[in-house]
Design an enzyme around this catalytic site. Structure first.
Site, mmCIF file in Angstrom:
data_model
loop_
_atom_site.group_PDB
_atom_site.id
_atom_site.type_symbol
_atom_site.label_atom_id
_atom_site.label_comp_id
_atom_site.label_asym_id
_atom_site.label_seq_id
_atom_site.Cartn_x
_atom_site.Cartn_y
_atom_site.Cartn_z
ATOM 1 N N THR A 17 32.512 50.731 39.949
ATOM 2 C CA THR A 17 33.943 50.544 40.199
ATOM 3 C C THR A 17 34.594 49.721 39.088
ATOM 4 O O THR A 17 35.741 49.959 38.715
ATOM 5 C CB THR A 17 34.153 49.828 41.556
ATOM 6 O OG1 THR A 17 33.370 50.473 42.551
ATOM 7 C CG2 THR A 17 35.607 49.848 41.982
ATOM 8 N N SER A 112 31.830 39.649 38.129
ATOM 9 C CA SER A 112 32.922 39.332 39.041
ATOM 10 C C SER A 112 32.509 38.445 40.210
ATOM 11 O O SER A 112 32.074 37.320 40.014
ATOM 12 C CB SER A 112 33.535 40.646 39.528
ATOM 13 O OG SER A 112 34.799 40.397 40.058
ATOM 14 N N HIS A 113 32.603 38.998 41.423
ATOM 15 C CA HIS A 113 32.332 38.202 42.614
ATOM 16 C C HIS A 113 30.838 38.186 42.971
ATOM 17 O O HIS A 113 30.446 37.549 43.938
ATOM 18 C CB HIS A 113 33.113 38.790 43.791
ATOM 19 C CG HIS A 113 32.734 40.217 44.058
ATOM 20 N ND1 HIS A 113 33.069 41.242 43.219
ATOM 21 C CD2 HIS A 113 31.999 40.756 45.061
ATOM 22 C CE1 HIS A 113 32.564 42.363 43.704
ATOM 23 N NE2 HIS A 113 31.920 42.101 44.810
ATOM 24 N N LYS A 125 32.615 44.425 31.681
ATOM 25 C CA LYS A 125 33.776 45.287 31.921
ATOM 26 C C LYS A 125 34.353 45.668 30.573
ATOM 27 O O LYS A 125 34.458 44.824 29.681
ATOM 28 C CB LYS A 125 34.840 44.533 32.726
ATOM 29 C CG LYS A 125 34.424 44.137 34.145
ATOM 30 C CD LYS A 125 35.550 43.352 34.836
ATOM 31 C CE LYS A 125 35.180 43.041 36.285
ATOM 32 N NZ LYS A 125 36.232 42.279 36.994
ATOM 33 N N ASP A 276 37.712 34.245 42.498
ATOM 34 C CA ASP A 276 36.319 34.679 42.352
ATOM 35 C C ASP A 276 35.777 34.316 40.971
ATOM 36 O O ASP A 276 36.436 33.634 40.182
ATOM 37 C CB ASP A 276 36.184 36.182 42.643
ATOM 38 C CG ASP A 276 36.730 37.051 41.523
ATOM 39 O OD1 ASP A 276 37.624 36.590 40.789
ATOM 40 O OD2 ASP A 276 36.257 38.201 41.363
ATOM 41 N N ASP A 278 35.368 35.756 38.060
ATOM 42 C CA ASP A 278 36.098 36.038 36.820
ATOM 43 C C ASP A 278 37.612 35.889 36.974
ATOM 44 O O ASP A 278 38.366 36.292 36.088
ATOM 45 C CB ASP A 278 35.738 37.431 36.297
ATOM 46 C CG ASP A 278 36.112 38.538 37.263
ATOM 47 O OD1 ASP A 278 36.147 38.282 38.484
ATOM 48 O OD2 ASP A 278 36.378 39.667 36.816
ATOM 49 N N ASP A 280 39.941 37.208 39.022
ATOM 50 C CA ASP A 280 40.912 38.247 39.346
ATOM 51 C C ASP A 280 41.176 38.369 40.847
ATOM 52 O O ASP A 280 42.121 39.027 41.253
ATOM 53 C CB ASP A 280 40.551 39.598 38.714
ATOM 54 C CG ASP A 280 39.154 40.072 39.047
ATOM 55 O OD1 ASP A 280 38.445 39.356 39.787
ATOM 56 O OD2 ASP A 280 38.754 41.143 38.563
ATOM 57 N N ARG A 281 40.343 37.741 41.687
ATOM 58 C CA ARG A 281 40.577 37.808 43.137
ATOM 59 C C ARG A 281 41.141 36.497 43.666
ATOM 60 O O ARG A 281 40.885 35.443 43.080
ATOM 61 C CB ARG A 281 39.256 38.049 43.879
ATOM 62 C CG ARG A 281 38.596 39.339 43.536
ATOM 63 C CD ARG A 281 37.360 39.540 44.400
ATOM 64 N NE ARG A 281 36.755 40.818 44.070
ATOM 65 C CZ ARG A 281 35.997 41.516 44.893
ATOM 66 N NH1 ARG A 281 35.719 41.050 46.088
ATOM 67 N NH2 ARG A 281 35.501 42.669 44.521
ATOM 68 N N THR A 343 39.783 53.214 45.183
ATOM 69 C CA THR A 343 39.401 51.821 44.943
ATOM 70 C C THR A 343 39.069 51.592 43.466
ATOM 71 O O THR A 343 38.451 52.437 42.833
ATOM 72 C CB THR A 343 38.193 51.484 45.831
ATOM 73 O OG1 THR A 343 38.635 51.496 47.183
ATOM 74 C CG2 THR A 343 37.611 50.127 45.510
ATOM 75 N N GLU A 362 44.566 45.361 46.473
ATOM 76 C CA GLU A 362 43.421 45.902 47.212
ATOM 77 C C GLU A 362 43.037 44.926 48.313
ATOM 78 O O GLU A 362 43.223 43.711 48.168
ATOM 79 C CB GLU A 362 42.232 46.085 46.275
ATOM 80 C CG GLU A 362 42.450 47.131 45.211
ATOM 81 C CD GLU A 362 41.191 47.332 44.372
ATOM 82 O OE1 GLU A 362 40.685 48.449 44.359
ATOM 83 O OE2 GLU A 362 40.714 46.363 43.755
ATOM 84 N N GLU A 363 42.428 45.480 49.356
ATOM 85 C CA GLU A 363 42.015 44.637 50.474
ATOM 86 C C GLU A 363 40.969 43.609 50.076
ATOM 87 O O GLU A 363 40.751 42.638 50.781
ATOM 88 C CB GLU A 363 41.466 45.501 51.617
ATOM 89 C CG GLU A 363 40.404 46.527 51.260
ATOM 90 C CD GLU A 363 39.108 45.968 50.715
ATOM 91 O OE1 GLU A 363 38.595 45.003 51.317
ATOM 92 O OE2 GLU A 363 38.600 46.506 49.718
ATOM 93 N N LYS A 375 43.853 42.802 38.229
ATOM 94 C CA LYS A 375 44.339 41.927 39.282
ATOM 95 C C LYS A 375 44.265 40.484 38.775
ATOM 96 O O LYS A 375 43.539 40.203 37.831
ATOM 97 C CB LYS A 375 43.555 42.133 40.575
ATOM 98 C CG LYS A 375 42.039 42.067 40.468
ATOM 99 C CD LYS A 375 41.404 42.526 41.779
ATOM 100 C CE LYS A 375 39.896 42.404 41.770
ATOM 101 N NZ LYS A 375 39.220 43.610 41.226
HETATM 102 C C1 VG1 Z 1 34.807 46.156 44.931
HETATM 103 C C2 VG1 Z 1 36.100 46.146 45.716
HETATM 104 C C3 VG1 Z 1 37.206 46.778 44.884
HETATM 105 C C4 VG1 Z 1 37.326 46.043 43.559
HETATM 106 C C5 VG1 Z 1 35.991 46.015 42.854
HETATM 107 C C6 VG1 Z 1 36.025 45.190 41.584
HETATM 108 O O1 VG1 Z 1 34.431 47.487 44.638
HETATM 109 O O2 VG1 Z 1 35.953 46.838 46.927
HETATM 110 O O3 VG1 Z 1 38.401 46.718 45.618
HETATM 111 O O4 VG1 Z 1 38.271 46.667 42.724
HETATM 112 O O5 VG1 Z 1 34.999 45.461 43.710
HETATM 113 O O6 VG1 Z 1 36.443 43.874 41.845
HETATM 114 P P1 VG1 Z 1 33.369 48.327 45.517
HETATM 115 O O7 VG1 Z 1 33.210 49.642 44.815
HETATM 116 O O8 VG1 Z 1 32.103 47.508 45.572
HETATM 117 O O9 VG1 Z 1 33.954 48.444 46.881
HETATM 118 V V1 VG1 Z 1 35.827 42.617 40.876
HETATM 119 O O10 VG1 Z 1 36.737 41.216 41.287
HETATM 120 O O11 VG1 Z 1 34.227 42.760 41.364
HETATM 121 O O12 VG1 Z 1 36.088 43.132 39.385
HETATM 122 CO CO CO Z 2 36.531 39.732 40.011
#
Ligand code: VG1
Ligand code: CO
Length: 539
Positions: A17, A112-113, A125, A276, A278, A280-281, A343, A362-363, A375
């Site tokens: 993603t 990321s998270h 990324k 989070d 990086d 962005d959340r 997503t 996004e949720e 984000k």
């Molecule tokens: C998850 C979230 C999605 C987000 C993505 C990257 O993806 O659901 O909404 O854009 O992480 O966020 P997935 O495919 O695991 O549902 V980050 O802050 O990890 O760049």
């Molecule tokens: Co992130």
């Protein structure tokens, strides 16, 4: 001196993603990073004469990977690299640098998270000159390269000192080490009413920002404490650490429970937020009050006129299909464009580039706008502070006013982790095949109105993406099923559930959605396939 090193392909370098993500122990294998970076360079036709931005969230391997990438960029003829001091740049700050200096691309070293440290995850990324992460078509080309690669190019030199701001050379390539916060702060000052937020803090408003020992610590200290005058110590866990101090840097009710507990205690400040790994959340909390991310997107959109940068109007808003439909009602009321996309933030970028939308979200605790193409966690926090400063209302009042106007969408996401990939794929295939047979049937009192796979046709490039399966019920309830594309441990099934109520805003979400969760179990045969009788994580 540049050298060419022979290598053999890895089979697991597919981007998900948001970039490539793997366990650190996998990434640590000899040539793993080198193969991926050379494949990326090859897939985009080389990087000769190009300029990139480079940085990361400081997680374990950030320091090693960044040196490798610098040396490979130089050996591949790159003209210039702009790098955050000590290798640090948040994802939103990186997107901003890319756009501001009209660069050709950007690499953010982050998972990321996902957790960090030696036993955690690492990731990369890749963003194009649009400022946003590359399309699936490009990531597919990179993946094809990773399966064929036979050699890579790298400079055979000592590591570069990234501790001092300034310019240096590596062969013909210029390296500019920048303050990671400065440009980002300027941009935020242009968007928001900093004077109003300063007055808010002067009036004794109390605030906690939790950086989760990750990249936003230095941004938050400078912006909230030094510039806006929040009391010293308002920013918690402000020093980025390679293992995030053992935290899972995912700002939600489970992984930021310490912050939630504080906000539900008697010493709760007026407002709290977390970001989070990086940056962005974001998670938003008031005193004894949690704002669901889907509601947050809708509330920000409905209050856009309080923000100087948007007061002349916004063109539209988009959400991922999995996100609750709360913002749709706002878009209808404001008569602005409205889109639902798959997503992943990259799916919003064409809509922003073509000025179809200004906001998106996004949720998964992600909100942002067309100021960049990612984000943006701190942006969302400033947006809330600006609304509070302008209205004098609390987080809870702002949210309740919103519910009064539009009704409340009860919404939760349920995750089922660590499922065998083949089993998860089979479960989704079965569910997809059964979708049409559900229509008209009643489950637990909910009658299925429509059920279909979500397919998005991008209005700009015309490309079609399929992501997730949707089931709509009479009365506005909805279930979305999809598999995660960011995990590193088997497959994760995500089940997103919502219901809508125009009158009663004080129900407990878990209780309210319990029956629908049982319907989800039934429709997707979750227990039959996975053995699980309850979700592993509810957010
Ligand atoms: C998850 C979230 C999605 C987000 C993505 C990257 O993806 O659901 O909404 O854009 O992480 O966020 P997935 O495919 O695991 O549902 V980050 O802050 O990890 O760049
Ligand atoms: Co992130």
């Amino acid at each position: 001196m540049s050298k060419t090193v022979e290598t053999t392909p890895f089979q697991n370098q597919k981007m998900g993603t948001a970039g490539i993500r793997q366990k650190v122990q996998i990434v640590k294998q000899k040539n793993y990073i080198e193969n991926f970076i050379q494949s990326l360079f090859n897939a985009i036709g080389g990087v000769e004469g190009q300029s990139f931005v480079l940085g990361g969230d400081g997680r374990y391997l950030n320091d090693i990977a960044i040196q490798t990438i610098i040396k490979m960029a130089a050996a591949n003829g790159m003209k210039k690299l702009i790098i955050g001091q000590n290798g640090m740049l948040s994802t939103p700050a990186s997107s901003h640098i890319l756009l501001k200096y009209h660069l050709d691309g950007g690499l953010t070293l982050s998972a990321s998270h996902n957790p960090g440290g030696e036993n955690g995850d690492f990731g990369i990324k890749y963003a194009t000159n649009s400022g946003g992460q590359c399309s699936s078509a490009i990531s597919e080309r990179i993946y094809q390269q990773t399966k064929q690669i036979t050699s890579y190019k790298i400079e055979d030199v000592e590591d570069i000192d990234l501790s001092k701001i300034g310019t240096q050379k590596l062969g013909n390539m210029e390296i500019e080490v920048i303050d990671p916060v400065k440009d980002y702060l300027f941009m935020m000052e242009e968007i928001f009413d900093f004077e109003a937020i300063k007055k808010l803090f002067q009036s004794g408003f109390t605030f906690v920002f939790d950086a989760m020992n990750a990249v936003t610590g230095p941004y938050a200290i400078q912006i909230f404490e030094e510039v806006l005058g929040a009391p010293k110590g308002s920013v918690h866990q402000a020093v980025p650490m390679p293992d995030f101090g053992g935290l899972h840097p995912d700002p939600n009710l489970k992984y930021a429970k310490h912050l939630v507990d504080l906000m539900y205690s008697d010493h709760a400040p007026d407002f709290a937020a977390a970001n989070d790994g990086d940056g962005d959340r974001n998670m938003i909390l008031g005193k004894k009050f949690f704002v669901s991310p889907s509601d947050s997107l809708a509330i920000l959109t409905d209050n856009y006129h309080f923000i100087p940068a948007y007061k002349n109007g916004i063109s539209g808003v988009a959400k991922s299909a999995a996100t609750s439909t709360a913002v749709k009602r706002v878009a209808e009321n404001l008569h602005i464009n409205y889109f639902e996309v798959p997503t992943g933030w990259k799916n919003f970028c064409n809509l922003m580039d073509s000025n179809r939308i200004t906001f998106c979200g996004e949720e998964s605790f992600g909100t942002g706008s067309s100021h960049i193409r990612e984000k943006d966690g701190i942006w969302a926090v400033l947006f809330w502070l600006n609304i509070i400063a302008a209205t004098g209302k609390s987080v809870e009042q702002i949210t309740r006013d919103f519910w009064k106007k539009y009704g409340r969408t009860y919404y939760l996401r349920y995750d089922f982790d660590g499922i065998d990939t083949a089993v998860a794929d089979q479960m989704m295939r079965d569910l997809e095949n059964n979708l049409t047979s559900f229509v008209g049937q009643t489950f637990n009192g909910y009658t299925v109105k429509e059920a279909y796979p979500f397919v998005y046709k991008d209005p700009v490039d015309g490309l079609e993406t399929k992501n997730g399966l949707l089931v709509y019920f009479d009365g506005g309830a909805r279930i979305c099923f999809r598999l995660s594309g960011t995990g590193t441990n088997g497959a994760t099934l995500r089940v997103y559930i919502e219901s809508y109520d125009q009158n009663d805003f004080d129900k407990n979400s878990e209780h309210e959605l319990q029956n629908l969760l049982q319907v989800a179990f039934k429709l997707a045969k979750i227990t039959e396939f996975t053995g699980k009788t309850q979700p592993d994580l509810t957010t």
